[in-house]
Design a protein around this motif. Sequence first.
Motif, PDB file in Angstrom:
ATOM      1  N   LEU A 179      91.293 -56.611  54.993  1.00  8.81           N
ATOM      2  CA  LEU A 179      91.128 -55.314  55.641  1.00  8.81           C
ATOM      3  C   LEU A 179      92.056 -54.314  54.961  1.00  8.81           C
ATOM      4  O   LEU A 179      93.209 -54.624  54.668  1.00  8.81           O
ATOM      5  CB  LEU A 179      91.502 -55.449  57.122  1.00  8.81           C
ATOM      6  N   ASP A 180      91.540 -53.130  54.718  1.00  9.85           N
ATOM      7  CA  ASP A 180      92.307 -52.129  53.967  1.00  9.85           C
ATOM      8  C   ASP A 180      93.356 -51.455  54.855  1.00  9.85           C
ATOM      9  O   ASP A 180      93.219 -50.305  55.246  1.00  9.85           O
ATOM     10  CB  ASP A 180      91.326 -51.102  53.381  1.00  9.85           C
ATOM     11  N   ILE A 181      94.402 -52.216  55.178  1.00 10.40           N
ATOM     12  CA  ILE A 181      95.539 -51.649  55.923  1.00 10.40           C
ATOM     13  C   ILE A 181      96.830 -52.083  55.224  1.00 10.40           C
ATOM     14  O   ILE A 181      96.837 -53.064  54.486  1.00 10.40           O
ATOM     15  CB  ILE A 181      95.575 -52.094  57.413  1.00 10.40           C
ATOM     16  N   LYS A 182      97.884 -51.336  55.445  1.00 11.08           N
ATOM     17  CA  LYS A 182      99.187 -51.643  54.844  1.00 11.08           C
ATOM     18  C   LYS A 182     100.103 -52.143  55.947  1.00 11.08           C
ATOM     19  O   LYS A 182     100.290 -51.429  56.946  1.00 11.08           O
ATOM     20  CB  LYS A 182      99.824 -50.413  54.199  1.00 11.08           C
ATOM     21  N   VAL A 183     100.649 -53.328  55.773  1.00  9.50           N
ATOM     22  CA  VAL A 183     101.528 -53.879  56.797  1.00  9.50           C
ATOM     23  C   VAL A 183     102.965 -53.880  56.272  1.00  9.50           C
ATOM     24  O   VAL A 183     103.257 -54.515  55.257  1.00  9.50           O
ATOM     25  CB  VAL A 183     101.101 -55.299  57.208  1.00  9.50           C
ATOM     26  N   ILE A 184     103.810 -53.137  56.964  1.00 13.38           N
ATOM     27  CA  ILE A 184     105.228 -53.092  56.606  1.00 13.38           C
ATOM     28  C   ILE A 184     105.977 -53.854  57.683  1.00 13.38           C
ATOM     29  O   ILE A 184     105.953 -53.476  58.860  1.00 13.38           O
ATOM     30  CB  ILE A 184     105.709 -51.630  56.507  1.00 13.38           C
ATOM     31  N   VAL A 236      95.661 -46.422  57.086  1.00 11.01           N
ATOM     32  CA  VAL A 236      96.271 -47.012  58.279  1.00 11.01           C
ATOM     33  C   VAL A 236      97.445 -47.909  57.892  1.00 11.01           C
ATOM     34  O   VAL A 236      97.288 -48.848  57.109  1.00 11.01           O
ATOM     35  CB  VAL A 236      95.227 -47.801  59.099  1.00 11.01           C
ATOM     36  N   VAL A 237      98.602 -47.586  58.447  1.00  8.39           N
ATOM     37  CA  VAL A 237      99.822 -48.339  58.150  1.00  8.39           C
ATOM     38  C   VAL A 237     100.298 -49.017  59.434  1.00  8.39           C
ATOM     39  O   VAL A 237     100.462 -48.360  60.462  1.00  8.39           O
ATOM     40  CB  VAL A 237     100.937 -47.399  57.634  1.00  8.39           C
ATOM     41  N   VAL A 238     100.490 -50.322  59.366  1.00 11.62           N
ATOM     42  CA  VAL A 238     101.078 -51.056  60.487  1.00 11.62           C
ATOM     43  C   VAL A 238     102.555 -51.247  60.172  1.00 11.62           C
ATOM     44  O   VAL A 238     102.907 -51.749  59.109  1.00 11.62           O
ATOM     45  CB  VAL A 238     100.387 -52.418  60.692  1.00 11.62           C
ATOM     46  N   TYR A 239     103.393 -50.795  61.071  1.00 11.29           N
ATOM     47  CA  TYR A 239     104.838 -50.811  60.838  1.00 11.29           C
ATOM     48  C   TYR A 239     105.446 -51.560  62.006  1.00 11.29           C
ATOM     49  O   TYR A 239     105.455 -51.059  63.127  1.00 11.29           O
ATOM     50  CB  TYR A 239     105.326 -49.360  60.814  1.00 11.29           C
ATOM     51  N   SER A 240     105.921 -52.789  61.783  1.00 13.99           N
ATOM     52  CA  SER A 240     106.431 -53.543  62.929  1.00 13.99           C
ATOM     53  C   SER A 240     107.421 -54.615  62.479  1.00 13.99           C
ATOM     54  O   SER A 240     107.757 -54.699  61.304  1.00 13.99           O
ATOM     55  CB  SER A 240     105.264 -54.135  63.722  1.00 13.99           C
ATOM     56  N   GLY A 241     107.849 -55.426  63.421  1.00 12.64           N
ATOM     57  CA  GLY A 241     108.890 -56.405  63.122  1.00 12.64           C
ATOM     58  C   GLY A 241     108.357 -57.806  62.895  1.00 12.64           C
ATOM     59  O   GLY A 241     107.168 -58.086  63.068  1.00 12.64           O
ATOM     60  N   ASP A 242     109.267 -58.702  62.526  1.00 13.38           N
ATOM     61  CA  ASP A 242     108.879 -60.080  62.200  1.00 13.38           C
ATOM     62  C   ASP A 242     108.391 -60.838  63.429  1.00 13.38           C
ATOM     63  O   ASP A 242     107.408 -61.576  63.364  1.00 13.38           O
ATOM     64  CB  ASP A 242     110.032 -60.828  61.514  1.00 13.38           C
ATOM     65  N   GLY A 243     109.032 -60.654  64.565  1.00 14.22           N
ATOM     66  CA  GLY A 243     108.592 -61.355  65.774  1.00 14.22           C
ATOM     67  C   GLY A 243     107.223 -60.876  66.211  1.00 14.22           C
ATOM     68  O   GLY A 243     106.338 -61.656  66.565  1.00 14.22           O
ATOM     69  N   ASP A 244     107.050 -59.566  66.166  1.00 16.39           N
ATOM     70  CA  ASP A 244     105.781 -58.959  66.589  1.00 16.39           C
ATOM     71  C   ASP A 244     104.634 -59.381  65.678  1.00 16.39           C
ATOM     72  O   ASP A 244     103.549 -59.734  66.148  1.00 16.39           O
ATOM     73  CB  ASP A 244     105.942 -57.432  66.557  1.00 16.39           C
ATOM     74  N   VAL A 285      99.702 -38.584  49.524  1.00 19.66           N
ATOM     75  CA  VAL A 285      98.562 -38.829  50.416  1.00 19.66           C
ATOM     76  C   VAL A 285      98.423 -37.652  51.386  1.00 19.66           C
ATOM     77  O   VAL A 285      99.404 -36.948  51.660  1.00 19.66           O
ATOM     78  CB  VAL A 285      98.719 -40.149  51.218  1.00 19.66           C
ATOM     79  N   ASP A 286      97.228 -37.459  51.892  1.00 17.29           N
ATOM     80  CA  ASP A 286      96.987 -36.411  52.887  1.00 17.29           C
ATOM     81  C   ASP A 286      97.565 -36.896  54.217  1.00 17.29           C
ATOM     82  O   ASP A 286      97.062 -37.845  54.818  1.00 17.29           O
ATOM     83  CB  ASP A 286      95.466 -36.176  52.989  1.00 17.29           C
ATOM     84  N   LEU A 287      98.613 -36.248  54.666  1.00 12.50           N
ATOM     85  CA  LEU A 287      99.328 -36.735  55.856  1.00 12.50           C
ATOM     86  C   LEU A 287      98.469 -36.685  57.114  1.00 12.50           C
ATOM     87  O   LEU A 287      98.688 -37.454  58.049  1.00 12.50           O
ATOM     88  CB  LEU A 287     100.608 -35.935  56.064  1.00 12.50           C
ATOM     89  N   ASP A 288      97.500 -35.793  57.144  1.00 11.45           N
ATOM     90  CA  ASP A 288      96.607 -35.757  58.303  1.00 11.45           C
ATOM     91  C   ASP A 288      95.707 -36.988  58.359  1.00 11.45           C
ATOM     92  O   ASP A 288      95.072 -37.257  59.369  1.00 11.45           O
ATOM     93  CB  ASP A 288      95.735 -34.491  58.267  1.00 11.45           C
ATOM     94  N   ARG A 289      95.628 -37.702  57.242  1.00 12.57           N
ATOM     95  CA  ARG A 289      94.772 -38.885  57.197  1.00 12.57           C
ATOM     96  C   ARG A 289      95.581 -40.176  57.206  1.00 12.57           C
ATOM     97  O   ARG A 289      95.046 -41.248  56.914  1.00 12.57           O
ATOM     98  CB  ARG A 289      93.860 -38.864  55.959  1.00 12.57           C
ATOM     99  N   VAL A 290      96.864 -40.066  57.511  1.00 16.77           N
ATOM    100  CA  VAL A 290      97.684 -41.277  57.626  1.00 16.77           C
ATOM    101  C   VAL A 290      97.910 -41.561  59.110  1.00 16.77           C
ATOM    102  O   VAL A 290      98.322 -40.672  59.847  1.00 16.77           O
ATOM    103  CB  VAL A 290      99.056 -41.107  56.920  1.00 16.77           C
ATOM    104  N   ALA A 291      97.601 -42.777  59.526  1.00 16.66           N
ATOM    105  CA  ALA A 291      97.873 -43.161  60.918  1.00 16.66           C
ATOM    106  C   ALA A 291      98.821 -44.348  60.895  1.00 16.66           C
ATOM    107  O   ALA A 291      98.691 -45.251  60.057  1.00 16.66           O
ATOM    108  CB  ALA A 291      96.588 -43.527  61.642  1.00 16.66           C
ATOM    109  N   ILE A 292      99.773 -44.327  61.806  1.00 16.15           N
ATOM    110  CA  ILE A 292     100.757 -45.403  61.840  1.00 16.15           C
ATOM    111  C   ILE A 292     100.648 -46.143  63.167  1.00 16.15           C
ATOM    112  O   ILE A 292     100.537 -45.538  64.231  1.00 16.15           O
ATOM    113  CB  ILE A 292     102.162 -44.854  61.552  1.00 16.15           C
ATOM    114  N   VAL A 293     100.643 -47.466  63.073  1.00 18.72           N
ATOM    115  CA  VAL A 293     100.456 -48.312  64.252  1.00 18.72           C
ATOM    116  C   VAL A 293     101.615 -49.293  64.339  1.00 18.72           C
ATOM    117  O   VAL A 293     101.913 -49.982  63.360  1.00 18.72           O
ATOM    118  CB  VAL A 293      99.123 -49.094  64.162  1.00 18.72           C
TER     119      VAL A 293
END
Lengths: 294, 385
Positions: free
Chosen positions: A125-130, A100-108, A51-59
Amino acid sequence: MSALLEVTNPEVTNPVEPFLRMERIPHIWCPGCGIGTTVNCFTRALIESKVDLDRVAIVSGIGCSGRVAGYLRLDSFHTTHGRAIPFATGLKLANPSLNVVVYSGDGDLFAIGGNHLIHAARRNLDIKVICINNLIYAMTGGQTAPTTPGEAITTTAPYGCYEPAFNLCALADSAGASYVARWTTYHVRQLTKSMSEVMRKRGFCFIEIISPCPTLYQRRNKMGDGLDTMKYYKQKSKVRHGAPTSELAITKDGEIVVGKFVDRDRPDYLELMRSRLSEQLGDRYVETENLVCS
Amino acid sequence: MQADPRGVLTGVHFIDGDHACCEGALAAGARFAAGYPITPSTEVVERFAARIPTVGGTFIQMEDELAASIAILGAVWGGAKAFTVTSGPGFSLMMEHIGFAAMTETPCVFVNVQRGGPSTGLPTLPAQADMMQARWGSHGDYEIIALSPNSPQECFDLTIKAFNLAEQYRTPVMFMMDECVGHMTEKVVIPRPEDIEIYPRRLTRKPPSEYKPYEPAEDLVPEMAHAGNGYRFHVTGLTHDERGYPAMNAATQDRLVRRLKEKIRAAEDRLTFVDEDGVEDAQVIVVSYGITSRVAERAIEMARQKGVKTGRCRLIGIWPFPEKRIRALAQRARAFVVPEINLGQIAREVERAAGGHARTISVTHAGGGVHRPEDIFEAIMEAAR
């Protein structure tokens, strides 16, 4: 720490270093914590998926897993507790070309932010939740989470947890997620592959990672250290791709079903919005890619 | 720069304040709104939902106000101008993200069409009782900008100003309407796009290698970058240094929090927006805002007919509070009369700014209606005695 850095051979670099904000290392995570392992997998997935790293955002939200955003050399947003997904919603809708990648924990993601997760899945919604699931609130010192299995000891359930726990994959599936998988931090190759897949998949994607918190969960429940947990994951995990998500409940010392459970194609939020509006408004509809202001 | 003509509905309209606010946002360049239904504010986003597909942009109805208030912040970092709209209970839920926006210096607008509170209160009836909440509602020290319109025309004009100030100072701006102004229908003139001045986003021109996201410019406001443009920047609600990285120590906290406050405090003169009449030789000055200023107008007339030299100081900008202006007026007038639809929120600010040089008489109203002009008139007469 400086002594450790001195013995490091400057000629040898880890291939994930370009993806990390090395000036922020050492990180805050405890020895044996699984979060760093998942970050390693994620950076490898970024390489693999091309993927183009300039187009990846992590939340990220708040908590130990919420700190991931701060260590990745990407556009990164460390938001408020539970609200990574609605932040990501605005980010994605304003700038649909972002991955857009959401990277967070189980409680959150499932307690304070649970409402947002089911609605984002519903909208596809086209986002990836990890979601790093360590079965406990770690940053605040080991309190009960909605994922804490029955009988497990936490600081707020000193006699053992008696609340039923959420089955995260079942929840994401039933709310409409396009992709649902679960791995443990023992399954680094499979996890990397899943992460790589979702970077290329459209729609709401959810990956749960069962991850140790040796400091608070394993220690308090007499389950050993980080290495013991790896052995435990190896012994207790069973790969069952396509298993019905209703059968994935986690118990204190029972089987951990891992695998890819859902991989389906549904129109995502923006596709639905655009098709409805152009159908209703015809030429009057002004379709925009990015909402970039001057 | 000039307004993007796509968002500007040039012409003469007969619309209410809520609709005028929506048109102001569109004219200001807002292309993203997130909302959650709540009386008496919903008409703003209803109009936005109908209008935005033909302008080019997105509206999303979120699952609650927590979500709406942070979705707009995501949209801003994605490149859009964005706002949300709510009323009392929803405003309470949005407080954390007002603080997050202040801390991360995210330009955005929060519209609050005020209704009676506390709690569910009077959903369909007016109040002005969230004025202190707008200033102090989120935890920690920060400074805020708040505007208060008193007509549908001002709902249009000042919404544009709210967006411009948000961009100039990189801060959330509170747009404090009330139910009366929101639901009042009057003539609204929307100018041509070339006659609407827009403050552009302060995007950095530096290359990514030289860019520090929180390095302040001379006016203490840092330059912004949008996601996706190769800057690979970090934004956090944690106390952060100029690189945007968390720094958990008192020195960084001191530098950051004082700058957040100072960038607005230092601009008090430029952020003082008042509408005055007859204050030069006034014995009594009526300080009011929003719908109450229109009721006060009648009371001022009545007092003048009785021979009392009565001035009007209508607050258009509420926060930062125009302290210097009130202090200057306190040197001349005998007293301030402050009617407002709450139990004396801005009156206390007036009293504080007056510093004992003039008396302050608070004319309260608990909400659910507007003052009778006679109540304000009597306060003026008492003040003049």
